[in-house]
Scaffold this active site. Structure first.
Site, short mmCIF file in Angstrom:
data_model
loop_
_atom_site.label_atom_id
_atom_site.label_comp_id
_atom_site.label_asym_id
_atom_site.label_seq_id
_atom_site.Cartn_x
_atom_site.Cartn_y
_atom_site.Cartn_z
N HIS A 141 37.77 -30.00 -29.58
CA HIS A 141 36.51 -30.69 -29.38
C HIS A 141 36.74 -32.07 -28.77
O HIS A 141 37.17 -33.01 -29.45
CB HIS A 141 35.76 -30.82 -30.72
CG HIS A 141 34.47 -31.56 -30.61
ND1 HIS A 141 33.97 -32.31 -31.66
CD2 HIS A 141 33.57 -31.69 -29.59
CE1 HIS A 141 32.83 -32.86 -31.28
NE2 HIS A 141 32.57 -32.50 -30.03
N ASN A 191 30.54 -34.65 -36.00
CA ASN A 191 29.10 -34.38 -36.01
C ASN A 191 28.52 -34.21 -37.41
O ASN A 191 27.32 -34.38 -37.60
CB ASN A 191 28.78 -33.17 -35.15
CG ASN A 191 28.77 -33.53 -33.68
OD1 ASN A 191 28.36 -34.62 -33.31
ND2 ASN A 191 29.24 -32.63 -32.83
#
Length: 285
Positions: A141, A191
């Site tokens: 990511h 996140n």
């Protein structure tokens, strides 16, 4: 495992940024997208970033030319045999779409190829399970904007092998990035922390506690954040923020992750942020 050739799936903002950093770091890169216009647009984006690097004295003209020569657009995955040692998808943040990409790649790619997904919140284990090489699948990511941000979250799926993890960790370092190992839970670390903050900022506007501008000012001036959470949400894309909040809400079953109704309403209205010209703020597209 030695990685020489990389293929990036998806020529959006993230895919183009990922392709850029690999090409800049000396890898042969193929950037795939079925949309020719997207490939042209992202090629221009990459050239613009390189020109900025040259203006700042971070890149020579020869280095720029060599990096661009290492970057090859691809519009048909089946036109030629895939030869990449490493493939990373950066398509829309929808589980079924990513699973279908992995199914297709598993059919076309050589047996030794390592697969990575740039998902920011979806389960690596479930995505990898649609392939016959789950041990060679991993989460990688990148943060947005990829050319600038140093962090890469590396997420092991249940079946991810140690060799795959080591390969991706070495790749991350070769790109000049800093890796952090994260377990396969919804939202990972970045996140899981960031999106509830953004969602809560939207709630403060929704409940009339403060204005959009003042909410951002509180976080910039009071918490020393470089960008307010609502401006950041516009930059990320409100549809992406909503999608991640839904994944967190479903994955943990906790009401604290419930998306704010105002966030959902903005997305329904097509106010997705900077990419559409209007979100919490208005932009020139």
């Amino acid at each position: 495992m030695t990685i020489k050739e990389v293929m990036v799936i998806g020529a959006g903002q993230m895919g183009a940024g990922i392709a850029l950093v690999f090409a800049r770091s000396g890898y042969q890169v193929k950037l795939y997208d079925s949309d020719i216009e997207a490939l042209k647009r992202e090629r221009q984006y990459i050239e613009k970033i390189f020109e900025k690097d040259m203006a700042k004295g971070k890149m020579e003209a020869d280095t720029k030319r060599e990096a661009l020569n290492r970057l090859q657009p691809v519009v048909d995955l089946e036109a030629d045999p895939i030869t990449a040692d490493f493939m990373i998808e950066a398509v829309v943040e929808k589980l079924e779409v990513k699973k279908e990409v992995f199914r297709k790649l598993d059919e076309l790619a050589p047996a030794h190829t390592v697969f990575a997904t740039n998902t920011s919140s979806l389960p690596i284990t479930e995505i990898a399970a649609v392939t016959d090489r789950a041990e060679q699948c991993i989460g990688m990511h990148f943060m947005n904007p990829v050319p600038v941000m140093e962090l890469v979250e590396i997420i092991r799926g249940l079946e991810t092998s140690e060799a795959t993890y080591q390969t991706v960790q070495e790749l991350t370092k070769a790109l000049g990035k800093q890796d952090v190992e994260v377990k396969d839970f919804p939202g990972f670390v970045s996140n899981r922390i960031l999106m509830p903050m953004i969602n809560e900022a939207v709630y403060t506007v929704f409940e009339g506690i403060s204005s959009i501008e003042d909410v951002d000012q509180v976080m910039k001036l009071g918490m020393n954040h470089p960008m307010g959470p609502l401006q950041l949400a516009d930059f990320i894309g409100l549809d992406t923020c909503l999608s991640i909040m839904e994944i967190l809400h479903e994955g943990f079953g906790d009401s604290k992750y419930r998306p704010c109704p105002l966030l959902r309403q903005y997305v329904q209205a097509g106010r997705l942020g900077k990419k559409t010209g209007r979100g919490f703020y208005t932009y020139s597209v």
